[in-house]
Design a protein around this motif. Structure first.
Motif, PDB file in Angstrom:
ATOM      1  N   THR A   1       0.855  -1.192   0.000  1.00 14.50           N
ATOM      2  CA  THR A   1       0.000   0.000   0.000  1.00 14.50           C
ATOM      3  C   THR A   1       0.886   1.235   0.000  1.00 14.50           C
ATOM      4  O   THR A   1       2.041   1.193   0.419  1.00 14.50           O
ATOM      5  N   ARG A   2       0.320   2.308  -0.464  1.00 15.89           N
ATOM      6  CA  ARG A   2       1.008   3.598  -0.449  1.00 15.89           C
ATOM      7  C   ARG A   2       0.106   4.610   0.233  1.00 15.89           C
ATOM      8  O   ARG A   2      -1.107   4.459   0.282  1.00 15.89           O
ATOM      9  N   THR A   3       0.729   5.665   0.729  1.00 22.32           N
ATOM     10  CA  THR A   3      -0.018   6.701   1.442  1.00 22.32           C
ATOM     11  C   THR A   3       0.399   8.072   0.941  1.00 22.32           C
ATOM     12  O   THR A   3       1.425   8.215   0.278  1.00 22.32           O
ATOM     13  N   GLY A   4      -0.392   9.061   1.295  1.00 22.55           N
ATOM     14  CA  GLY A   4      -0.062  10.427   0.934  1.00 22.55           C
ATOM     15  C   GLY A   4      -1.161  11.384   1.334  1.00 22.55           C
ATOM     16  O   GLY A   4      -2.019  11.060   2.161  1.00 22.55           O
ATOM     17  N   ASN A   5      -1.122  12.559   0.734  1.00 19.35           N
ATOM     18  CA  ASN A   5      -2.121  13.599   0.990  1.00 19.35           C
ATOM     19  C   ASN A   5      -2.873  13.900  -0.294  1.00 19.35           C
ATOM     20  O   ASN A   5      -2.315  13.805  -1.375  1.00 19.35           O
ATOM     21  N   TRP A   6      -4.122  14.286  -0.135  1.00 17.22           N
ATOM     22  CA  TRP A   6      -4.942  14.645  -1.281  1.00 17.22           C
ATOM     23  C   TRP A   6      -5.629  15.983  -1.036  1.00 17.22           C
ATOM     24  O   TRP A   6      -5.884  16.362   0.093  1.00 17.22           O
TER      25      TRP A   6
END
Length: 158
Positions: free
Chosen positions: A85-90
């Motif tokens: 999985t990858r994560t970040g901001n939107w």
């Protein structure tokens, strides 16, 4: 005759107003977990991992959190990428017509990724450039984003 034209004009205006409001994208509709149905170009599925669901019955998900973060399953059959999985901001544009993604791990470490996502000046690390996707459809149950780089429509359902 004029009476009927007036009714016709009022009907057309009402339908126009209804269709305009139905095109509005509400930010709260985006929140939650979405299942990836595919990435389509000319009606054909382009994601290898989703082409044959008999061999690969895995479901892939994208979650938008209220605090502006996201997580998504990497859609891949390759060793090292499958099951990650990858994560970040939107962020959503002020007009609610486009979503911008900034991956958390972008640029932190070299990875074996497709060259079209590389930021060449940083010597092979994942690009820190934000990825922007126009919203083509957004409702409580369906999200369609346009990937301009790959010329595909990415379809998600809740």
């Amino acid at each position: 005759m004029m009476k009927y034209l007036r009714y016709l004009l009022v009907t057309i205006l009402c339908l126009g107003a209804f269709s305009a409001t139905s095109q509005e994208h509400h930010i709260e509709d985006i929140l939650g977990t979405w299942r990836m149905m595919g990435s389509f170009n000319n009606g054909k599925q382009v994601l290898v991992a989703l082409k044959d669901t008999i061999k690969n019955p895995t479901h892939y998900f994208f979650t938008f959190n209220k605090n502006g973060t996201y997580t998504y399953d990497v859609i891949s059959l390759k060793d090292g990428l499958a099951g990650t999985t990858r994560t970040g901001n939107w962020d959503v544009s002020p007009t609610h017509q486009q979503i911008t993604f900034r991956e958390s791990s972008a640029g932190n470490k070299p990875r074996n990724i497709p060259k079209d996502f590389l930021d060449y000046p940083t010597d092979g690390t994942f690009s820190k450039k934000p990825m922007m996707f126009p919203i083509k459809e957004l409702s409580k149950k369906r999200l369609v984003l346009y990937d301009d780089f790959h010329k595909t429509f990415d379809i998600y359902i809740k």
